[in-house]
Motif scaffolding. Structure first.
Motif, PDB file in Angstrom:
ATOM      1  N   UNK A 251       0.797  -1.231   0.000  1.00  0.00           N
ATOM      2  CA  UNK A 251       0.000   0.000   0.000  1.00  0.00           C
ATOM      3  C   UNK A 251       0.829   1.281   0.000  1.00  0.00           C
ATOM      4  N   UNK A 252       2.091   1.138  -0.374  1.00  0.00           N
ATOM      5  CA  UNK A 252       2.918   2.340  -0.492  1.00  0.00           C
ATOM      6  C   UNK A 252       2.544   3.077  -1.774  1.00  0.00           C
ATOM      7  N   UNK A 253       2.405   4.376  -1.642  1.00  0.00           N
ATOM      8  CA  UNK A 253       2.151   5.211  -2.816  1.00  0.00           C
ATOM      9  C   UNK A 253       3.412   6.002  -3.137  1.00  0.00           C
ATOM     10  N   UNK A 254       3.781   5.984  -4.390  1.00  0.00           N
ATOM     11  CA  UNK A 254       4.935   6.790  -4.811  1.00  0.00           C
ATOM     12  C   UNK A 254       4.477   7.846  -5.800  1.00  0.00           C
ATOM     13  N   UNK A 255       4.896   9.074  -5.543  1.00  0.00           N
ATOM     14  CA  UNK A 255       4.573  10.161  -6.458  1.00  0.00           C
ATOM     15  C   UNK A 255       3.082  10.420  -6.532  1.00  0.00           C
ATOM     16  N   UNK A 256       2.694  11.247  -7.489  1.00  0.00           N
ATOM     17  CA  UNK A 256       1.287  11.519  -7.701  1.00  0.00           C
ATOM     18  C   UNK A 256       0.586  12.112  -6.495  1.00  0.00           C
ATOM     19  N   UNK A 257       1.246  13.029  -5.855  1.00  0.00           N
ATOM     20  CA  UNK A 257       0.616  13.681  -4.702  1.00  0.00           C
ATOM     21  C   UNK A 257      -0.592  14.496  -5.171  1.00  0.00           C
TER      22      UNK A 257
ATOM     23  N   UNK B 210      -3.750  17.346  -4.647  1.00  0.00           N
ATOM     24  CA  UNK B 210      -3.861  18.697  -4.108  1.00  0.00           C
ATOM     25  C   UNK B 210      -4.150  18.645  -2.610  1.00  0.00           C
ATOM     26  N   UNK B 211      -4.974  17.697  -2.246  1.00  0.00           N
ATOM     27  CA  UNK B 211      -5.344  17.568  -0.839  1.00  0.00           C
ATOM     28  C   UNK B 211      -4.122  17.215   0.000  1.00  0.00           C
ATOM     29  N   UNK B 212      -3.328  16.308  -0.525  1.00  0.00           N
ATOM     30  CA  UNK B 212      -2.109  15.932   0.185  1.00  0.00           C
ATOM     31  C   UNK B 212      -1.148  17.113   0.258  1.00  0.00           C
ATOM     32  N   UNK B 213      -1.042  17.844  -0.834  1.00  0.00           N
ATOM     33  CA  UNK B 213      -0.203  19.047  -0.831  1.00  0.00           C
ATOM     34  C   UNK B 213      -0.612  19.976   0.293  1.00  0.00           C
ATOM     35  N   UNK B 214      -1.886  20.158   0.393  1.00  0.00           N
ATOM     36  CA  UNK B 214      -2.416  21.102   1.376  1.00  0.00           C
ATOM     37  C   UNK B 214      -2.121  20.631   2.800  1.00  0.00           C
TER      38      UNK B 214
ATOM     39  N   UNK C 287       9.298  14.102   2.659  1.00  0.00           N
ATOM     40  CA  UNK C 287      10.450  14.989   2.801  1.00  0.00           C
ATOM     41  C   UNK C 287      11.032  15.349   1.441  1.00  0.00           C
ATOM     42  N   UNK C 288      11.213  14.345   0.607  1.00  0.00           N
ATOM     43  CA  UNK C 288      11.738  14.600  -0.735  1.00  0.00           C
ATOM     44  C   UNK C 288      10.784  15.479  -1.546  1.00  0.00           C
ATOM     45  N   UNK C 289       9.527  15.162  -1.441  1.00  0.00           N
ATOM     46  CA  UNK C 289       8.525  15.913  -2.211  1.00  0.00           C
ATOM     47  C   UNK C 289       8.513  17.379  -1.772  1.00  0.00           C
ATOM     48  N   UNK C 290       8.573  17.587  -0.476  1.00  0.00           N
ATOM     49  CA  UNK C 290       8.589  18.957   0.017  1.00  0.00           C
ATOM     50  C   UNK C 290       9.836  19.698  -0.480  1.00  0.00           C
ATOM     51  N   UNK C 291      10.986  19.073  -0.297  1.00  0.00           N
ATOM     52  CA  UNK C 291      12.241  19.760  -0.625  1.00  0.00           C
ATOM     53  C   UNK C 291      12.412  20.016  -2.115  1.00  0.00           C
TER      54      UNK C 291
END
Length: 365
Positions: free
Chosen positions: A65-71, A73-77, A106-110
């Motif tokens: 159930x790991x999700x990679x990428x594809x964040x 808008x809700x997750x962004x928020x 962390x990677x996505x944020x940075x």
DNA sequence: AACGTGGTCAACCGCTTATGT
DNA sequence: AACATAAGCGGTTGACCACGT
């Protein structure tokens, strides 16, 4: 006494995992579990890997159930809000996003989200102090403000100011109680320049959000730690500044991340040279000016369209009402915020009427 | 085609906290 | 209580890739 050594580091393999290694690890854990001992696991299955490496590989890549990428808008928020509220406590943030790992977030944020958000502050026209030659003066406090703490501060301001004028930012009734010295400073600055007390108040709140102890299991813990810090006496800079005195105590955390704040580093690196200076009050004024700039710049130059406003508005989606949203609770199971809970399909987000109204408001970008 | 640059992300490193002895 | 190690966590690194020149 004690436990067995972690692993023979001379014989452990490093670097990317091969498909064979992945298969071995996955097959074993799916059959037997980790056995609560990651250190012994690689030996059991014949992997020349450190237990820590196995754990990381499983948690960040192999587990179900790991999700990679594809964040979304809700997750962004959610990430944005939590980062601004509690800082870079990725494990706590990850606990709110089922299927996401702290490393991934962390990677996505940075790499993406931070740029996406901070990019909107590019219009800032704040002028740093210049010397008689027209060069920007070197100022350790300005340097410190330009670091991660200011980044959070800017995001905090930018996001809050995009809400309606009755939001926390402009509603003193919603402000948490400050330490008397902070109140004192605000009053001092009001007499100095009466236009920006709201901004300063928010600045203080954001600063306090950085004066935290390093570990907090949940969003609630993290914010409560921040609240405790707000009433702590560690506001020497501000207090002294309000009096026109600037005896800096370099041991006092002020802004930045945990006990490694950029300001601490600056002060430590630059020694006692600033202790007798009046840089404290100058810095507070610089901060005030920059905050004004951020808000004024937003007001004058950035008028988000409706579609932009909706871009991060997850709170309309969660439970149907952002007024009822509460992100934390003393009842939140501590374990649910740890990395052990990543398999959980239920985020820790809860709704209730809370004690920290600021964080109930959410942000519209 | 070769090279340089920048973005992405898996993995590692080192520190702090938790826990077993 | 003291010590030693495991577990957890956040910051950093480096390999890989895409793109531009």
């Amino acid at each position: 006494m004690g436990r067995a050594p972690c692993c023979d580091k001379a014989n452990v393999k490093k670097g990317p995992w091969s498909p064979e290694e992945d298969a071995k690890l996955k097959a074993y854990i799916e059959t037997y579990g980790t056995g609560a001992n990651w250190i012994a696991l690689p030996q059991k299955i014949g992997l020349k890997r450190c237990g820590k490496s196995c754990r990381l590989r499983w948690l960040n890549y192999l587990r179900p159930n790991i999700k990679h990428g594809g964040f979304t808008e809700e997750e962004d928020n959610i990430i944005c809000n939590l980062y601004i509220s509690i800082g870079s406590r990725w494990s706590i943030i990850a606990a709110q996003l089922p299927g996401r790992t702290d490393n991934d977030i962390k990677n996505y944020w940075n790499t993406r989200l931070k740029k996406k958000l901070l990019g909107r502050n590019k219009q800032s026209n704040f002028q740093y102090p210049r010397n008689t030659n027209g060069l920007i003066e070197e100022n350790p406090y300005v340097d410190a403000l330009s670091s991660s703490a200011l980044e959070r501060l800017q995001l905090h301001m930018q996001l809050q100011s995009l809400q309606n004028p009755f939001s926390f930012c402009n509603n003193p009734a919603l402000w948490p109680k400050l330490h008397p010295s902070q109140e004192k400073m605000i009053h001092s600055l009001q007499s100095f320049n009466g236009s920006s007390s709201t901004l300063l108040q928010n600045a203080l709140l954001s600063m306090n959000a950085d004066q935290r102890s390093p570990k907090a299991a949940t969003v609630g813990d993290a914010i409560q730690q921040d609240a405790v810090q707000i009433s702590s006496p560690k506001v020497d800079l501000l207090e002294n500044s309000s009096n026109g005195i600037s005896s800096m105590d370099s041991s006092v955390p002020f802004m930045g991340t945990g006990n490694k704040s950029p300001l601490d580093s600056n002060l430590a690196a630059r020694g006692e040279g600033f202790e007798q200076s009046n840089m404290g009050i100058q810095q507070v004024c610089a901060l005030q000016a920059e905050l004004d700039d951020i808000l004024n710049n937003r007001t004058m130059c950035y008028n988000p369209q409706e579609d932009q406003m909706a871009e991060f508005d997850c709170f309309r989606e969660i439970n149907g009402s952002k007024e009822s949203l509460m992100w934390w609770s003393n009842d939140i199971d501590t374990k649910s915020a740890s990395s052990n809970s990543w398999d959980s399909a239920t985020p820790v987000l809860q709704t209730d009427h809370g004690m920290f109204q600021d964080y109930e408001l959410g942000y519209n970008l």
